[in-house]
Design a protein around this motif. Structure first.
Motif, PDB file in Angstrom:
ATOM      1  N   ALA A   1       0.830  -1.201   0.000  1.00  0.00           N
ATOM      2  CA  ALA A   1       0.000   0.000   0.000  1.00  0.00           C
ATOM      3  C   ALA A   1       0.867   1.256   0.000  1.00  0.00           C
ATOM      4  O   ALA A   1       0.623   2.203  -0.763  1.00  0.00           O
ATOM      5  N   ASP A   2       1.882   1.258   0.839  1.00  0.00           N
ATOM      6  CA  ASP A   2       2.769   2.424   0.923  1.00  0.00           C
ATOM      7  C   ASP A   2       3.525   2.651  -0.384  1.00  0.00           C
ATOM      8  O   ASP A   2       3.737   3.791  -0.807  1.00  0.00           O
ATOM      9  N   LYS A   3       3.920   1.563  -1.018  1.00  0.00           N
ATOM     10  CA  LYS A   3       4.648   1.673  -2.289  1.00  0.00           C
ATOM     11  C   LYS A   3       3.750   2.281  -3.371  1.00  0.00           C
ATOM     12  O   LYS A   3       4.208   3.097  -4.193  1.00  0.00           O
ATOM     13  N   ALA A   4       2.495   1.892  -3.380  1.00  0.00           N
ATOM     14  CA  ALA A   4       1.555   2.438  -4.367  1.00  0.00           C
ATOM     15  C   ALA A   4       1.381   3.941  -4.174  1.00  0.00           C
ATOM     16  O   ALA A   4       1.388   4.714  -5.137  1.00  0.00           O
ATOM     17  N   ILE A   5       1.237   4.366  -2.922  1.00  0.00           N
ATOM     18  CA  ILE A   5       1.069   5.791  -2.642  1.00  0.00           C
ATOM     19  C   ILE A   5       2.362   6.553  -2.936  1.00  0.00           C
ATOM     20  O   ILE A   5       2.333   7.658  -3.509  1.00  0.00           O
ATOM     21  N   ALA A   6       3.496   5.967  -2.585  1.00  0.00           N
ATOM     22  CA  ALA A   6       4.781   6.599  -2.877  1.00  0.00           C
ATOM     23  C   ALA A   6       4.947   6.814  -4.380  1.00  0.00           C
ATOM     24  O   ALA A   6       5.493   7.832  -4.824  1.00  0.00           O
ATOM     25  N   GLY A   7       4.457   5.857  -5.167  1.00  0.00           N
ATOM     26  CA  GLY A   7       4.525   5.990  -6.622  1.00  0.00           C
ATOM     27  C   GLY A   7       3.695   7.162  -7.119  1.00  0.00           C
ATOM     28  O   GLY A   7       4.110   7.891  -8.026  1.00  0.00           O
ATOM     29  N   LEU A   8       2.512   7.349  -6.534  1.00  0.00           N
ATOM     30  CA  LEU A   8       1.667   8.491  -6.884  1.00  0.00           C
ATOM     31  C   LEU A   8       2.374   9.807  -6.580  1.00  0.00           C
ATOM     32  O   LEU A   8       2.313  10.760  -7.354  1.00  0.00           O
ATOM     33  N   TYR A   9       3.053   9.843  -5.447  1.00  0.00           N
ATOM     34  CA  TYR A   9       3.739  11.057  -5.031  1.00  0.00           C
ATOM     35  C   TYR A   9       4.955  11.341  -5.911  1.00  0.00           C
ATOM     36  O   TYR A   9       5.168  12.470  -6.361  1.00  0.00           O
ATOM     37  N   ALA A  10       5.774  10.312  -6.130  1.00  0.00           N
ATOM     38  CA  ALA A  10       7.024  10.486  -6.871  1.00  0.00           C
ATOM     39  C   ALA A  10       6.774  10.864  -8.334  1.00  0.00           C
ATOM     40  O   ALA A  10       7.523  11.645  -8.927  1.00  0.00           O
TER      41      ALA A  10
END
Length: 304
Positions: A248-257
């Motif tokens: 879940a965190d990786k998916a959100i980090a991808g949105l941010y990056a």
């Protein structure tokens, strides 16, 4: 040494076996394994948490939080190698959302849930995806803008919400002698307020703005000048599932990056949204901008 076809086949088989063994050494466990085995994931939504998670014109859940959760679902599909994973959706309320995560009925809760230390003892949370301030809405004609203005008044909040506990604490501390009503969800709370049963409705600022914008007479209402607190919203997850949380965190980090979060934010907070084409005109705050630049899952309001 030149290998004959039979030897090549044997080598290929051994390599495949080694690859399979390697996959097994990092094989899925916990909730990820469960989801793969049953071939479905259950995503929870709220029915009136505008614009995070609410029912659109076709009766299907939509919103900022739902879009973020869809990105998480896609990342889960990739992680467990299940492109045809079935996505089931279940409506939840402030009152039942935590028990339904705890008992495994839902896998992700995508709405307006505050990540705080008390809830961390029961469930887990993803990286923060929004930061709110708690306020109250009242009728402009009543001229209620501060907490002191509410002394002896009737107020409403949503059952099972963080706000209910906060109001009780403030009531005791400030000796406001409030009469507190509780309603099922945000729309019911708004109805209690607009129908005259309550003088004010307490909730997170953006949720109040959403309720006001979708009301028949938005110009009749005003937000308080006082802000009770600052809190982080996050996707609620099952506790004790670090691999699941990591996805879940990786998916959100991808949105941010990638910067995709900016378009997503503009879609729900700076543009006309379904079903009535209302624009909330809610610019991104500095706290959320800092989270996007440096992602965190901290439950501490002081970190925002």
């Amino acid at each position: 040494m030149k290998l004959c076809p039979a030897h090549l086949a044997a080598v290929s088989l051994a390599a495949a076996s080694l690859g399979a063994h390697s996959a097994e050494s990092t094989e899925l466990n916990g909730r990820l394994q469960t989801i793969k085995e049953r071939n479905f994931i259950t995503v929870a939504y709220r029915e009136s948490s505008i614009p995070f998670s609410y029912l659109g014109g076709n009766g299907q859940p939509i919103g900022y939080a739902q879009d973020i959760c869809q990105k998480i679902v896609e990342k889960i599909k990739d992680t467990i190698d299940s492109p045809n994973l079935v996505v089931k959706r279940l409506a939840v309320t402030s009152q039942n959302r935590i028990p339904l995560i705890q008992n495994g009925t839902i896998d992700l809760e995508c709405g307006t849930t505050v990540n705080n230390p008390e809830r961390q003892a029961q469930v887990s949370f993803s990286t923060t995806y929004f930061v709110v301030g708690t306020k109250f809405v009242s009728r402009k004609a009543d001229r209620l803008s501060t907490l002191k203005d509410l002394k002896g008044k009737t107020v409403v909040a949503t059952t099972g919400s963080n706000t209910v506990l906060r109001i009780r604490g403030i009531d005791r501390k400030e000796d406001l002698n409030l009469k507190l009503l509780q309603a099922k969800d945000f729309s019911d709370s708004m109805l209690s307020f607009t129908s005259g049963r309550a003088d004010a409705f307490f909730e997170d600022d953006i949720n109040l703005i959403g309720q006001i914008a979708f009301s028949p007479n938005p110009a009749d209402f005003a937000l308080s000048t006082d802000t009770l607190s600052r809190d982080p919203y996050a996707v609620m997850l099952p506790r004790g599932e670090p691999a699941f949380k990591a996805v879940a965190d990786k998916a959100i980090a991808g949105l941010y990056a990638s910067g995709e979060i900016k378009a997503l934010y503009d879609k729900w907070f700076q543009s006309p949204i379904p079903p009535h084409g209302v624009n909330l005109r809610f610019p991104m705050g500095d706290a959320l901008a800092r989270v996007i630049a440096k992602p965190t899952d901290s439950p501490n309001p002081a970190d925002y």
